[in-house]
Design a protein around this motif. Structure first.
Motif, PDB file in Angstrom:
ATOM      1  N   TYR A  71      12.387  21.607 -13.894  1.00 16.36           N
ATOM      2  CA  TYR A  71      12.109  22.178 -15.214  1.00 16.36           C
ATOM      3  C   TYR A  71      10.611  22.201 -15.479  1.00 16.36           C
ATOM      4  N   SER A  72      10.190  23.153 -16.306  1.00 19.73           N
ATOM      5  CA  SER A  72       8.781  23.202 -16.683  1.00 19.73           C
ATOM      6  C   SER A  72       8.398  21.976 -17.510  1.00 19.73           C
ATOM      7  N   SER A  73       9.396  21.313 -18.090  1.00 21.45           N
ATOM      8  CA  SER A  73       9.143  20.078 -18.836  1.00 21.45           C
ATOM      9  C   SER A  73       8.781  18.919 -17.910  1.00 21.45           C
ATOM     10  N   SER A  74       9.045  19.039 -16.633  1.00 21.71           N
ATOM     11  CA  SER A  74       8.688  18.110 -15.556  1.00 21.71           C
ATOM     12  C   SER A  74       8.685  16.644 -15.983  1.00 21.71           C
ATOM     13  N   VAL A  75       7.500  16.042 -16.192  1.00 24.35           N
ATOM     14  CA  VAL A  75       7.419  14.601 -16.437  1.00 24.35           C
ATOM     15  C   VAL A  75       8.231  14.179 -17.658  1.00 24.35           C
ATOM     16  N   ASP A  76       8.366  15.069 -18.619  1.00 24.74           N
ATOM     17  CA  ASP A  76       9.117  14.766 -19.833  1.00 24.74           C
ATOM     18  C   ASP A  76      10.602  14.564 -19.516  1.00 24.74           C
ATOM     19  N   VAL A  77      11.196  15.523 -18.826  1.00 30.44           N
ATOM     20  CA  VAL A  77      12.621  15.426 -18.519  1.00 30.44           C
ATOM     21  C   VAL A  77      12.893  14.297 -17.531  1.00 30.44           C
ATOM     22  N   TRP A  78      11.939  14.016 -16.638  1.00 30.86           N
ATOM     23  CA  TRP A  78      12.118  12.912 -15.691  1.00 30.86           C
ATOM     24  C   TRP A  78      12.154  11.574 -16.438  1.00 30.86           C
ATOM     25  N   SER A  79      11.162  11.349 -17.301  1.00 27.93           N
ATOM     26  CA  SER A  79      11.095  10.080 -18.036  1.00 27.93           C
ATOM     27  C   SER A  79      12.237   9.955 -19.041  1.00 27.93           C
ATOM     28  N   SER A  80      12.647  11.087 -19.628  1.00 27.54           N
ATOM     29  CA  SER A  80      13.756  11.050 -20.582  1.00 27.54           C
ATOM     30  C   SER A  80      15.039  10.594 -19.900  1.00 27.54           C
ATOM     31  N   ASN A  81      15.278  11.078 -18.688  1.00 27.95           N
ATOM     32  CA  ASN A  81      16.472  10.680 -17.949  1.00 27.95           C
ATOM     33  C   ASN A  81      16.368   9.251 -17.418  1.00 27.95           C
ATOM     34  N   ALA A  82      15.193   8.875 -16.970  1.00 28.31           N
ATOM     35  CA  ALA A  82      15.024   7.544 -16.391  1.00 28.31           C
ATOM     36  C   ALA A  82      14.986   6.459 -17.456  1.00 28.31           C
ATOM     37  N   LEU A 368       7.727   5.440 -11.738  1.00 28.57           N
ATOM     38  CA  LEU A 368       8.747   4.576 -12.332  1.00 28.57           C
ATOM     39  C   LEU A 368      10.040   5.352 -12.555  1.00 28.57           C
ATOM     40  N   SER A 369       9.924   6.597 -12.978  1.00 30.96           N
ATOM     41  CA  SER A 369      11.104   7.433 -13.185  1.00 30.96           C
ATOM     42  C   SER A 369      11.845   7.669 -11.875  1.00 30.96           C
ATOM     43  N   ALA A 370      11.088   7.981 -10.827  1.00 29.60           N
ATOM     44  CA  ALA A 370      11.711   8.196  -9.519  1.00 29.60           C
ATOM     45  C   ALA A 370      12.427   6.927  -9.052  1.00 29.60           C
ATOM     46  N   TYR A 371      11.803   5.774  -9.282  1.00 32.41           N
ATOM     47  CA  TYR A 371      12.382   4.487  -8.891  1.00 32.41           C
ATOM     48  C   TYR A 371      13.679   4.220  -9.639  1.00 32.41           C
ATOM     49  N   ARG A 372      13.646   4.380 -10.962  1.00 34.82           N
ATOM     50  CA  ARG A 372      14.814   4.073 -11.787  1.00 34.82           C
ATOM     51  C   ARG A 372      15.973   5.037 -11.523  1.00 34.82           C
ATOM     52  N   LEU A 373      15.640   6.314 -11.286  1.00 37.29           N
ATOM     53  CA  LEU A 373      16.705   7.299 -11.090  1.00 37.29           C
ATOM     54  C   LEU A 373      17.396   7.133  -9.741  1.00 37.29           C
ATOM     55  N   ARG A 374      16.719   6.515  -8.763  1.00 35.33           N
ATOM     56  CA  ARG A 374      17.397   6.217  -7.500  1.00 35.33           C
ATOM     57  C   ARG A 374      18.585   5.269  -7.741  1.00 35.33           C
ATOM     58  N   SER A 375      18.435   4.356  -8.719  1.00 32.33           N
ATOM     59  CA  SER A 375      19.516   3.417  -9.040  1.00 32.33           C
ATOM     60  C   SER A 375      20.446   3.968 -10.110  1.00 32.33           C
ATOM     61  N   LYS A 376      19.846   4.608 -11.120  1.00 26.14           N
ATOM     62  CA  LYS A 376      20.613   5.072 -12.273  1.00 26.14           C
ATOM     63  C   LYS A 376      21.445   6.303 -11.964  1.00 26.14           C
ATOM     64  N   ARG A 377      20.896   7.228 -11.158  1.00 28.74           N
ATOM     65  CA  ARG A 377      21.591   8.475 -10.834  1.00 28.74           C
ATOM     66  C   ARG A 377      21.580   8.730  -9.321  1.00 28.74           C
ATOM     67  N   PRO A 378      22.181   7.835  -8.534  1.00 26.02           N
ATOM     68  CA  PRO A 378      22.182   8.045  -7.081  1.00 26.02           C
ATOM     69  C   PRO A 378      23.024   9.246  -6.658  1.00 26.02           C
ATOM     70  N   ASP A 379      23.928   9.692  -7.553  1.00 28.51           N
ATOM     71  CA  ASP A 379      24.821  10.798  -7.240  1.00 28.51           C
ATOM     72  C   ASP A 379      24.161  12.154  -7.408  1.00 28.51           C
ATOM     73  N   TRP A 380      23.047  12.214  -8.123  1.00 30.05           N
ATOM     74  CA  TRP A 380      22.389  13.497  -8.347  1.00 30.05           C
ATOM     75  C   TRP A 380      21.793  14.027  -7.040  1.00 30.05           C
ATOM     76  N   LEU A 449      17.886  17.172 -20.465  1.00 31.38           N
ATOM     77  CA  LEU A 449      18.415  18.092 -19.462  1.00 31.38           C
ATOM     78  C   LEU A 449      18.663  17.373 -18.150  1.00 31.38           C
ATOM     79  N   GLY A 450      19.761  17.735 -17.501  1.00 29.89           N
ATOM     80  CA  GLY A 450      20.108  17.165 -16.210  1.00 29.89           C
ATOM     81  C   GLY A 450      20.299  18.254 -15.166  1.00 29.89           C
TER      82      GLY A 450
END
Length: 458
Positions: A71-82, A368-380, A449-450
């Motif tokens: 997404y063009s929101s990039s860092v925003d959507v990453w941190s929001s999900n993480a 930090l977002s990349a780190y957390r999403l590896r655990s939080k959303r491994p299915d994505w 957004l996901g």
């Protein structure tokens, strides 16, 4: 939102985005080189490739996140999900600062180049910089394909000139290694100077992180963003290394640090053909112009992306018939004028330190977002997965923290007022949005957004 305007258009090729990224990273040394040599002498030639390697973990984190959440929101959507939308907005607002201070920076490079030919009074310099930004604002509202094609052409021309002039300096008979070795060596200010330079010169690579904001306008798969990001690191590293080493052998580092535009001035002093100096100025201006294009485009997309997430009013997702976020472009112009007005004669250090502190924080939150999403959303699905995984992201966080800490020590006094004002504005935006929802649209609630939303939002 989709029905309000045509939306962003997919018109950027892989090559055009590489040219925009690498060109944005390369912009500015015509007038910034004195600051480099003041910090650490000709050793900057080695610091640039080292920095490219050091920043790889951050680049890989950004590439993985882009492939998963394009997404063009990039860092925003990453941190929001993480983490949460509040962290997402904070990251996005810091990222906007990193992007939006660049247009006034490169506008001042045009002013500095003009000063080589004529005397430009200090009070007039910000006015010229503002006029240059107004001209680009007009162009920024046309088809982005024009920006992509122009970026490719300018990149080829300016890198060709730099390689050619660097080879000329090295073989001219005026280049002497003693200009480096007899004046403190590659690092005349020792390791502390090298570390300070490394932190400050991180600014020169900020362009690699802007590319995810344009992913909704690309014609290639999001997994290929890693190619763009790595090209944005290593192509400039090689060019910077060659150019800095070539210039460094023409005069002692303290002499170069005392010049306003070293290349053409050294050409004059050493009696080289005038055409060499003019070519150096031409290349410098092309670099500055490419940087202006890239960061302006990214800044407007940061606002567009925040509006996609309903953290800003829906006006920012409105685009004209060319697919350009015209309100975002206007706001970028406003911030450019704001920072140009605060800039004084030490504009290089001012902008470097301002950007580096914010960039370090954004890099940290991205890793930090990349780190957390590896655990939080491994299915994505991750069409690109960073090698090594979490340890790579931890390394990226450590690098980011070091960048921010050292960057704070470099902040000049005049950088604090605009930083404080900027933070206050960022804190007031969510308050203003709560008022907007209460009075205008109660259903305009923040979105996170996901992957399932890809293709469903403009």
């Amino acid at each position: 939102m989709a029905g309000q305007s045509p939306g962003l258009k997919r018109q950027l090729s892989l090559l055009s985005l590489i040219a925009l990224a690498a060109g944005a990273v390369l912009g500015g040394w015509l007038a910034e080189a004195p600051y480099w040599f003041e910090l650490t002498g000709a050793g900057a030639a080695l610091i640039f490739p080292i920095l490219a390697v050091v920043l790889v973990p951050i680049g890989l984190a950004f590439a993985e996140l882009t492939s998963m959440l394009p997404y063009s929101s990039s860092v925003d959507v990453w941190s929001s999900n993480a983490m949460n939308p509040t962290a997402g907005w904070a990251t996005q607002w810091l990222f906007f600062l990193v992007q939006v201070v660049e247009p006034p920076l490169v506008a001042f490079i045009f002013v500095t180049a003009a000063g080589y030919f004529v005397d430009v009074p200090v009070p007039v310099q910000p006015l010229i910089a503002i006029a240059i930004m107004v001209l680009w604002y007009v162009f920024s509202n046309f088809n982005i394909r024009l920006t992509g094609v122009l970026a490719i052409v300018l990149f080829v021309v300016m890198v060709g000139i730099t390689v050619g002039t660097s080879i000329y300096y090295l073989s001219s008979g005026h280049w002497e290694y003693s200009n480096i070795s007899d004046h403190g060596g590659l690092f005349p200010h020792g390791m502390m100077g090298a570390v300070a330079a490394g932190s400050a010169l991180v600014l020169k690579y900020i362009g690699f992180a802007m590319t995810p904001t344009m992913v909704q306008e690309t014609r290639f798969a999001a997994k290929k963003m890693v190619i763009v990001i790595l090209a944005g690191l290593f192509i400039p590293a090689l060019v910077y290394m060659l150019a800095t080493f070539a210039i460094g052998g023409l005069a002692p580092h303290d002499v170069i640090a005392g010049l306003s535009v070293p290349e053409p001035q050294l050409v004059d002093q050493l009696g080289m053909p005038a055409i060499i100096g003019l070519l150096a100025i031409a290349a410098g201006l092309l670099y500055a112009f490419t940087t202006l294009m890239g960061f302006w485009t990214s800044s407007a997309r940061v606002l567009y992306g925040a509006s996609q997430l309903r953290q800003l009013p829906p006006w920012f997702t409105r685009t004209n018939r060319h697919g350009q976020p015209y309100i975002g472009n206007l706001v970028v112009l406003g911030f450019g004028i704001f920072f140009a007005a605060f800039t004084s004669t030490n504009w290089v250090q001012y902008t470097y330190s301002l950007s580096v502190v914010a960039a370090g924080a954004v890099y940290f939150l991205g890793c930090l977002s990349a780190y957390r999403l590896r655990s939080k959303r491994p299915d994505w699905e991750r069409s690109f997965r960073s090698p090594v995984g979490k340890p790579m992201f931890v390394l990226g966080m450590l690098v980011s923290a070091a960048i921010t800490i050292v960057g704070v020590t470099l902040l000049p006094a005049n950088a604090w007022p605009p930083i404080i004002a900027y933070i206050i504005i960022g804190a007031l935006v969510p308050v203003a949005m709560r008022i907007y929802r209460a009075r205008v649209d109660e259903d305009y609630t923040p979105l996170v957004l996901g992957p399932d939303d890809v293709g469903k939002v403009d």
